[in-house]
Design an enzyme around this catalytic site. Structure first.
Site, short mmCIF file in Angstrom:
data_model
loop_
_atom_site.label_atom_id
_atom_site.label_comp_id
_atom_site.label_asym_id
_atom_site.label_seq_id
_atom_site.Cartn_x
_atom_site.Cartn_y
_atom_site.Cartn_z
N GLU A 189 -5.56 -5.02 5.59
CA GLU A 189 -4.56 -5.80 6.34
C GLU A 189 -3.16 -5.25 6.12
O GLU A 189 -2.38 -5.13 7.07
CB GLU A 189 -4.64 -7.27 5.92
CG GLU A 189 -3.64 -8.17 6.58
CD GLU A 189 -3.90 -8.40 8.07
OE1 GLU A 189 -2.96 -8.84 8.76
OE2 GLU A 189 -5.02 -8.14 8.54
N TYR A 205 -1.17 8.34 7.64
CA TYR A 205 -2.60 8.05 7.76
C TYR A 205 -3.35 9.19 8.45
O TYR A 205 -4.45 9.58 8.02
CB TYR A 205 -2.82 6.75 8.55
CG TYR A 205 -2.23 5.52 7.89
CD1 TYR A 205 -2.44 5.25 6.54
CD2 TYR A 205 -1.46 4.63 8.61
CE1 TYR A 205 -1.90 4.12 5.94
CE2 TYR A 205 -0.92 3.49 8.02
CZ TYR A 205 -1.14 3.25 6.68
OH TYR A 205 -0.61 2.14 6.08
#
Length: 194
Positions: A114, A162
């Site tokens: 999250e 990422y």
């Protein structure tokens, strides 16, 4: 509680990061509920960065209830620095990763991250990488096949981070949209249940 220390090679002024986990079975630690005050503080800092501070509706009390009860809804790793490296505002807890388990009908066990957050003055020192790698390690220990998360389209530094680590952009690659029911829309949908 005896915290586990993990060296961070990239750190210049930081020597260690302490990882606290709300799941006793994964790392054998019993975290302190008062850690939720720092987690709540960092959640708000992240929301400010994401330009949505008005969206945060929970407090440390909900975090304590939902993460530290007999059936936790989430797990959390917290990066902590030694007292002599505390932030300019006096904080020793400087980052966190909050995650939970979900399931893919195509692939099986999945972890959804999250939040991944590191305070600005501690970025670029390997803390975010260490937190995310530890979430991945926990996922593998639990036989999960995927680690999923979402990133705001304008957050290029995070997206680049990422992607550089090997993440796939499913919006670009497969065209998935992330949808949500909340508030009145969720209430109305629930009323339609038999």
């Amino acid at each position: 509680m005896t915290p586990r220390h993990m060296p961070i090679e990239a750190a210049q002024s930081l020597r260690y990061m302490t990882l606290l986990n709300t799941s006793r079975s994964l790392v054998g630690l019993t975290p302190k509920p008062e850690d939720c005050k720092d987690i709540a503080r960092m959640i708000m800092e992240l929301a400010v960065y994401e330009k949505m501070p008005d969206q945060v509706k929970i407090s440390h009390k909900e975090l304590e209830r939902d993460g530290f009860g007999p059936n936790p809804f989430y797990q959390c790793l917290v990066a902590e620095v030694p007292e002599d490296h505390k932030s300019k505002d006096g904080h020793t807890k400087v980052g966190y990763a909050l995650f939970f388990y979900t399931y893919s009908t195509w692939k099986g066990r999945t972890v959804y991250m999250e939040d991944l957050y590191v305070m600005p003055e501690y970025r670029g020192k390997g803390i975010g990488k260490a937190l995310m790698a530890t979430v991945a390690k926990v996922a593998k220990e639990q036989h999960c096949v995927r680690l999923q998360f979402s990133v705001l389209d304008w957050n290029k530094p995070s997206l680049d981070f990422y992607l550089a680590k090997g993440a796939e952009d499913l919006t670009a690659k497969e065209g998935w949209h992330f949808l949500r029911f909340h508030g009145i829309a969720l209430d109305n949908l629930a009323l339609e249940a038999p």
